[in-house]
Motif scaffolding. Structure first.
Motif, mmCIF file in Angstrom:
data_model
loop_
_atom_site.group_PDB
_atom_site.id
_atom_site.type_symbol
_atom_site.label_atom_id
_atom_site.label_comp_id
_atom_site.label_asym_id
_atom_site.label_seq_id
_atom_site.Cartn_x
_atom_site.Cartn_y
_atom_site.Cartn_z
ATOM 1 N N LYS A 1 0.829 -1.205 0.000
ATOM 2 C CA LYS A 1 0.000 0.000 0.000
ATOM 3 C C LYS A 1 0.864 1.256 0.000
ATOM 4 O O LYS A 1 0.575 2.226 -0.728
ATOM 5 N N THR A 2 1.940 1.261 0.773
ATOM 6 C CA THR A 2 2.827 2.422 0.817
ATOM 7 C C THR A 2 3.540 2.619 -0.508
ATOM 8 O O THR A 2 3.621 3.744 -1.033
ATOM 9 N N THR A 3 4.046 1.526 -1.083
ATOM 10 C CA THR A 3 4.771 1.626 -2.356
ATOM 11 C C THR A 3 3.847 2.050 -3.489
ATOM 12 O O THR A 3 4.210 2.920 -4.310
ATOM 13 N N MET A 4 2.655 1.478 -3.555
ATOM 14 C CA MET A 4 1.724 1.828 -4.622
ATOM 15 C C MET A 4 1.266 3.282 -4.507
ATOM 16 O O MET A 4 1.144 3.984 -5.518
ATOM 17 N N THR A 5 0.999 3.737 -3.293
ATOM 18 C CA THR A 5 0.572 5.124 -3.108
ATOM 19 C C THR A 5 1.661 6.103 -3.535
ATOM 20 O O THR A 5 1.385 7.100 -4.227
ATOM 21 N N SER A 6 2.900 5.808 -3.165
ATOM 22 C CA SER A 6 4.005 6.681 -3.556
ATOM 23 C C SER A 6 4.198 6.681 -5.064
ATOM 24 O O SER A 6 4.422 7.740 -5.686
ATOM 25 N N TYR A 7 4.096 5.502 -5.665
ATOM 26 C CA TYR A 7 4.284 5.405 -7.114
ATOM 27 C C TYR A 7 3.123 6.061 -7.863
ATOM 28 O O TYR A 7 3.312 6.648 -8.931
ATOM 29 N N PHE A 8 1.920 5.973 -7.310
ATOM 30 C CA PHE A 8 0.761 6.602 -7.942
ATOM 31 C C PHE A 8 0.909 8.125 -7.940
ATOM 32 O O PHE A 8 0.622 8.792 -8.941
ATOM 33 N N MET A 9 1.352 8.675 -6.832
ATOM 34 C CA MET A 9 1.546 10.116 -6.752
ATOM 35 C C MET A 9 2.645 10.575 -7.695
ATOM 36 O O MET A 9 2.545 11.635 -8.330
ATOM 37 N N LEU A 10 3.696 9.758 -7.819
ATOM 38 C CA LEU A 10 4.795 10.111 -8.711
ATOM 39 C C LEU A 10 4.356 10.085 -10.167
ATOM 40 O O LEU A 10 4.675 10.997 -10.953
ATOM 41 N N SER A 11 3.626 9.039 -10.554
ATOM 42 C CA SER A 11 3.199 8.920 -11.946
ATOM 43 C C SER A 11 2.107 9.913 -12.295
ATOM 44 O O SER A 11 1.956 10.298 -13.458
ATOM 45 N N SER A 12 1.324 10.357 -11.293
ATOM 46 C CA SER A 12 0.265 11.342 -11.574
ATOM 47 C C SER A 12 0.835 12.699 -11.912
ATOM 48 O O SER A 12 0.185 13.502 -12.598
ATOM 49 N N GLY B 1 -4.930 -2.075 -5.201
ATOM 50 C CA GLY B 1 -4.106 -2.348 -4.032
ATOM 51 C C GLY B 1 -4.361 -3.715 -3.426
ATOM 52 O O GLY B 1 -3.429 -4.509 -3.232
ATOM 53 N N ASN B 2 -5.628 -4.024 -3.152
ATOM 54 C CA ASN B 2 -5.957 -5.310 -2.534
ATOM 55 C C ASN B 2 -5.685 -6.469 -3.483
ATOM 56 O O ASN B 2 -5.229 -7.546 -3.062
ATOM 57 N N LEU B 3 -5.966 -6.265 -4.773
ATOM 58 C CA LEU B 3 -5.747 -7.336 -5.738
ATOM 59 C C LEU B 3 -4.266 -7.653 -5.893
ATOM 60 O O LEU B 3 -3.865 -8.827 -5.942
ATOM 61 N N LEU B 4 -3.447 -6.607 -5.966
ATOM 62 C CA LEU B 4 -2.010 -6.832 -6.096
ATOM 63 C C LEU B 4 -1.429 -7.393 -4.813
ATOM 64 O O LEU B 4 -0.467 -8.175 -4.829
ATOM 65 N N HIS B 5 -2.026 -7.022 -3.693
ATOM 66 C CA HIS B 5 -1.607 -7.580 -2.410
ATOM 67 C C HIS B 5 -1.848 -9.080 -2.371
ATOM 68 O O HIS B 5 -0.979 -9.868 -1.969
ATOM 69 N N ASP B 6 -3.026 -9.511 -2.806
ATOM 70 C CA ASP B 6 -3.329 -10.947 -2.836
ATOM 71 C C ASP B 6 -2.427 -11.676 -3.834
ATOM 72 O O ASP B 6 -1.986 -12.806 -3.574
ATOM 73 N N TYR B 7 -2.169 -11.043 -4.954
ATOM 74 C CA TYR B 7 -1.298 -11.641 -5.972
ATOM 75 C C TYR B 7 0.112 -11.857 -5.412
ATOM 76 O O TYR B 7 0.694 -12.943 -5.564
ATOM 77 N N ALA B 8 0.671 -10.834 -4.792
ATOM 78 C CA ALA B 8 2.026 -10.944 -4.242
ATOM 79 C C ALA B 8 2.081 -11.953 -3.098
ATOM 80 O O ALA B 8 3.066 -12.698 -2.958
ATOM 81 N N LYS B 9 1.045 -12.016 -2.286
ATOM 82 C CA LYS B 9 1.021 -12.991 -1.186
ATOM 83 C C LYS B 9 1.012 -14.416 -1.729
ATOM 84 O O LYS B 9 1.671 -15.300 -1.164
ATOM 85 N N ASN B 10 0.281 -14.647 -2.806
ATOM 86 C CA ASN B 10 0.257 -15.986 -3.395
ATOM 87 C C ASN B 10 1.628 -16.373 -3.935
ATOM 88 O O ASN B 10 2.077 -17.520 -3.764
ATOM 89 N N GLN B 11 2.309 -15.435 -4.569
ATOM 90 C CA GLN B 11 3.638 -15.732 -5.105
ATOM 91 C C GLN B 11 4.634 -15.991 -3.970
ATOM 92 O O GLN B 11 5.462 -16.908 -4.061
ATOM 93 N N LEU B 12 4.570 -15.199 -2.932
ATOM 94 C CA LEU B 12 5.469 -15.406 -1.786
ATOM 95 C C LEU B 12 5.171 -16.722 -1.089
ATOM 96 O O LEU B 12 6.087 -17.404 -0.611
ATOM 97 N N LEU B 13 3.905 -17.085 -1.023
ATOM 98 C CA LEU B 13 3.556 -18.369 -0.403
ATOM 99 C C LEU B 13 4.124 -19.521 -1.207
ATOM 100 O O LEU B 13 4.615 -20.509 -0.635
ATOM 101 N N MET B 14 4.095 -19.410 -2.527
ATOM 102 C CA MET B 14 4.672 -20.451 -3.359
ATOM 103 C C MET B 14 6.193 -20.512 -3.187
ATOM 104 O O MET B 14 6.784 -21.602 -3.162
ATOM 105 N N VAL B 15 6.836 -19.354 -3.052
ATOM 106 C CA VAL B 15 8.275 -19.330 -2.796
ATOM 107 C C VAL B 15 8.594 -20.003 -1.468
ATOM 108 O O VAL B 15 9.542 -20.798 -1.359
ATOM 109 N N ALA B 16 7.802 -19.698 -0.446
ATOM 110 C CA ALA B 16 8.024 -20.296 0.874
ATOM 111 C C ALA B 16 7.834 -21.806 0.836
ATOM 112 O O ALA B 16 8.628 -22.566 1.423
#
Length: 269
Positions: free
Chosen positions: A114-125, A191-206
């Motif tokens: 959420k912090t990274t996406m918000t910062s990147y959104f403000m930068l790209s806007s 935000g929530n969708l990308l959060h779930d996506y990244a959690k699934n990838q990290l779970l597979m890595v673990a």
């Protein structure tokens, strides 16, 4: 010994073949998960990728250790076999640490994304719509069928919502065909969708790291049992050599003390 040293030798050789094969599989899996995280690195941050990077490096190192284990098992040198076993222990420990690290990142990823996406959104806007940042947002909107970080209201400050929030955006062969109208905006944020996506990838890595550490730990026992068998074989060889040497010198040869000629007699006068 329940098994001879030759049996343990072939078991260790077989393990090293499987060890190398598991490294190849781990390399492919970790590389795939790293790629799936890397393509969204601008939104989720690079720290999320570190467990996958470590797992990829361990897969490469594991191939080298498998080759070392093969050579030491064929040489049947106890100290070399023990060193190979220690290297396998280090690999298992690091892979298990990678599992723990991935789970820690998995647990704390929501705030980071959420912090990274918000910062990147403000930068790209603040930039023009034709720059690379806007293209990345367009692809994200179309891929996940979302808009902004938390919804289309995020674009209220800019005065307009990008067409990608209704399915239109830059053509990409990896995405599905885009719609031709923009009558309905995606109401959910990314935000929530990308959060779930990244959690699934990290779970597979673990899970990949945990499975690899559990399977490869079997080689520790085989390797050290081989070292023990080599030690026992050497002791048996020493005992055998000692017993042969003792039996050779146990009975002294008294034949030299036995008279072989008749005793001399006194001359007769």
């Amino acid at each position: 010994m329940a098994l001879s040293s030759n049996c343990w030798k072939y078991l260790v050789l077989t393990f090293n073949v499987l060890f190398a094969m598991s490294a190849v599989v781990l390399f492919g899996a970790s590389g795939f998960f790293l790629y799936r995280l890397f393509i969204y690195r601008h939104f989720i941050g690079v720290t999320v990728e570190y467990p996958a990077i470590l797992l990829l490096m361990m897969a490469i190192i594991t191939c080298s250790i498998a080759w070392i284990g093969w050579r030491t098992a064929k040489s049947m040198h106890q100290i070399h076999v023990i060193m190979a076993g220690i290297l396998i222990i280090l690999v298992v420990i690091i892979e298990f640490s990678c599992f723990v690290w991935a789970m820690v990142v998995w647990d704390n990823i929501e705030i980071d994304i959420k912090t990274t996406m918000t910062s990147y959104f403000m930068l790209s806007s603040e930039n023009k719509e034709t720059n690379a940042d806007s293209v990345r947002w367009d692809r994200l909107h179309v891929k996940f069928e979302c808009c902004g970080v938390s919804g289309p209201n995020d674009y209220s400050s800019t005065g307009h919502v990008p067409f990608s929030c209704c399915g239109q955006g830059p053509l990409d062969s990896m995405q599905k065909p885009y719609t031709s109208d923009c009558s309905t905006l995606y109401q959910r944020g990314c935000g929530n969708l990308l959060h779930d996506y990244a959690k699934n990838q990290l779970l597979m890595v673990a899970m990949a790291a945990l499975t690899a550490s559990m399977l490869q730990s079997t080689g520790i026992f085989c390797t050290f049992f081989l070292a023990h068998a080599i030690k026992e074989k050497r002791r048996a060889s020493i005992r055998h050599s000692t017993s042969v040497r003792e039996s050779t010198f146990a009975a002294p040869d008294d034949s030299l003390l036995t008279p072989t000629a008749p005793a001399p007699t006194l001359p007769k006068y």
